[in-house]
Write a protein that holds these residues in place. Structure first.
Motif, PDB file in Angstrom:
ATOM      1  N   ASP A 252       0.809  -1.220   0.000  1.00 30.36           N
ATOM      2  CA  ASP A 252       0.000   0.000   0.000  1.00 30.36           C
ATOM      3  C   ASP A 252       0.845   1.274   0.000  1.00 30.36           C
ATOM      4  O   ASP A 252       0.415   2.291  -0.565  1.00 30.36           O
ATOM      5  N   TYR A 253       2.031   1.218   0.627  1.00 26.99           N
ATOM      6  CA  TYR A 253       2.744   2.464   0.891  1.00 26.99           C
ATOM      7  C   TYR A 253       4.154   2.563   0.313  1.00 26.99           C
ATOM      8  O   TYR A 253       4.719   3.660   0.286  1.00 26.99           O
ATOM      9  N   ARG A 255       6.920   2.596  -2.575  1.00 28.66           N
ATOM     10  CA  ARG A 255       7.115   2.751  -4.013  1.00 28.66           C
ATOM     11  C   ARG A 255       8.307   1.927  -4.487  1.00 28.66           C
ATOM     12  O   ARG A 255       8.236   1.231  -5.495  1.00 28.66           O
ATOM     13  N   TRP A 256       9.430   2.054  -3.779  1.00 29.04           N
ATOM     14  CA  TRP A 256      10.617   1.262  -4.061  1.00 29.04           C
ATOM     15  C   TRP A 256      11.145   0.703  -2.749  1.00 29.04           C
ATOM     16  O   TRP A 256      11.244   1.412  -1.748  1.00 29.04           O
ATOM     17  N   LEU A 301       8.743   5.871  -0.053  1.00 29.21           N
ATOM     18  CA  LEU A 301       7.305   5.750   0.149  1.00 29.21           C
ATOM     19  C   LEU A 301       6.540   6.532  -0.918  1.00 29.21           C
ATOM     20  O   LEU A 301       7.070   7.450  -1.549  1.00 29.21           O
ATOM     21  N   ASN A 302       5.273   6.171  -1.104  1.00 23.30           N
ATOM     22  CA  ASN A 302       4.444   6.852  -2.099  1.00 23.30           C
ATOM     23  C   ASN A 302       3.644   7.983  -1.452  1.00 23.30           C
ATOM     24  O   ASN A 302       3.736   8.225  -0.233  1.00 23.30           O
ATOM     25  N   PHE A 303       2.820   8.652  -2.256  1.00 22.93           N
ATOM     26  CA  PHE A 303       2.053   9.789  -1.742  1.00 22.93           C
ATOM     27  C   PHE A 303       1.002   9.355  -0.729  1.00 22.93           C
ATOM     28  O   PHE A 303       0.647  10.111   0.183  1.00 22.93           O
ATOM     29  N   GLN A 304       0.496   8.126  -0.879  1.00 25.77           N
ATOM     30  CA  GLN A 304      -0.511   7.639   0.059  1.00 25.77           C
ATOM     31  C   GLN A 304       0.067   7.505   1.464  1.00 25.77           C
ATOM     32  O   GLN A 304      -0.609   7.787   2.454  1.00 25.77           O
ATOM     33  N   GLU A 306       2.428   9.356   2.725  1.00 23.53           N
ATOM     34  CA  GLU A 306       2.524  10.713   3.274  1.00 23.53           C
ATOM     35  C   GLU A 306       1.158  11.210   3.719  1.00 23.53           C
ATOM     36  O   GLU A 306       1.034  11.828   4.786  1.00 23.53           O
ATOM     37  N   THR A 312       8.509   5.134   7.688  1.00 27.99           N
ATOM     38  CA  THR A 312       9.273   3.961   7.259  1.00 27.99           C
ATOM     39  C   THR A 312       9.525   3.013   8.434  1.00 27.99           C
ATOM     40  O   THR A 312       9.596   1.798   8.244  1.00 27.99           O
TER      41      THR A 312
END
Length: 331
Positions: A252-253, A255-256, A301-304, A306, A312
């Motif tokens: 869900d959260y 990105r990499w 992390l992705n925008f969701q 944040e 993290t």
């Protein structure tokens, strides 16, 4: 080196903690993680709000080590040459000939404090990349080796984001550990007030030389790690990457996820933690002790995340809970 020499080196590490404790109140975890990074031969970032003695902590560590120390205050107008050095024009008084000579910058030291590293633009931040990774600087087609050991401690504030430049992922990955500094406890804060508003100033003594540090770094790499624990660390790192069989928080959260360098950091710091505890084999507890500071800066992390205010650290905790422990770990 025989067992008696090893015990003497480890006893000096205890002395080093004692010297730092004369100046720094509390923050035992922070001091220990700094020592783990030093023992493992890596660099670290200290992050905390202003006034938590980040700079004082690094300065005290450098005084307790018989090493050269330079501090660079990172500012928006700092240039790469202010860090690595530059060529200056000199004249041979005997012949009258002029020539360029490389003037070494503050990076040519054993311990470099990069104070408020996120206050300088990426061009200057990147000047540290080669030095941190290669322990050398290239200038004018020449390569200049840095003194050994070479240890970068960077500080940054998580607040006052106006006028700051977040470190790029490539440079963050060069740091072995990312250390969070929290507020002191109530009793520690009273002790801080008592110590810092009086006349007496503690004297910090040198307890480790450059040769001692290099020997300890070599000993760290000789600490044994069971193949079962190597597989466990690999599973942890791979679980941080979305698209696999990780926990929902990763999908869900994140990105990499973390790369292979994260596993190297965990193993090296786990070895250092074992040696600091007087053991010569890594245990499961050593790995769990260093997982958060070794991984927290290696997850993008992705925008969701944040939007939902997910850290993290929370994701690393979720990963550790989801990865099965070895069936017969060394404890």
């Amino acid at each position: 080196m025989d067992s008696k020499d090893i015990e003497q080196k480890l006893a000096r590490l205890d002395d080093l903690r004692g010297q730092i404790g004369q100046v720094i109140v509390g923050q035992q975890n922070v001091v220990e993680e700094m020592l783990l990074s030093l023992m493992a031969g890596g660099h670290c970032i200290l992050e905390g709000v202003p006034g938590l003695a980040k700079t004082l902590m690094v300065d005290t560590l450098s005084k307790a080590l018989e090493l050269d120390f330079h501090r660079v205050q990172f500012t928006p107008d700092l240039m790469p040459s202010d860090i690595v050095g530059t060529e200056i024009l000199e004249e041979d008084h005997g012949t009258g000939k002029r020539f360029f000579k490389f003037q070494k910058g503050p990076v040519f030291t054993n311990v470099l404090l990069a104070d408020e590293i996120n206050r300088t633009p990426p061009k200057t931040q990147s000047a540290l990349l080669e030095a941190m990774q290669e322990h050398a600087v290239s200038y004018g087609g020449e390569r200049y080796a840095l003194p050994e050991p070479f240890f970068v401690l960077a500080t940054q504030n998580p607040v006052e984001q106006a006028g700051t430049y977040p470190l790029p992922e490539a440079q963050l990955d060069r740091f072995l550990l990312f250390i969070h500094i929290g507020y002191p406890s109530a009793d520690e804060e009273i002790d801080i007030l008592a110590r810092t508003t009086g006349v007496a100033a503690p004297e910090v003594e040198n307890v480790l030389s450059a040769a001692d540090v290099l020997e300890i770094q070599r000993l760290v790499r000789e600490v044994d790690t069971n193949p079962v624990l190597l597989q466990y660390v690999a599973n942890i790192v791979r679980t941080t990457r979305p698209g696999g069989e990780g926990p929902p928080m990763v999908e869900d959260y994140v990105r990499w996820g973390a790369g292979p360098r994260a596993g190297q950091a965990i193993i090296l710091c786990a070895k250092a933690n074992a040696l600091l505890s007087g053991r010569y084999a890594v245990t499961l507890e050593d790995i769990r002790r260093v997982a958060h500071p070794a991984l927290r800066h290696r997850l993008l992390l992705n925008f969701q995340a944040e939007a939902d205010r997910v850290s993290t650290d929370a994701i690393v905790s979720s990963v550790l809970e989801s990865v099965p422990e070895p069936e017969s770990p060394i404890r």
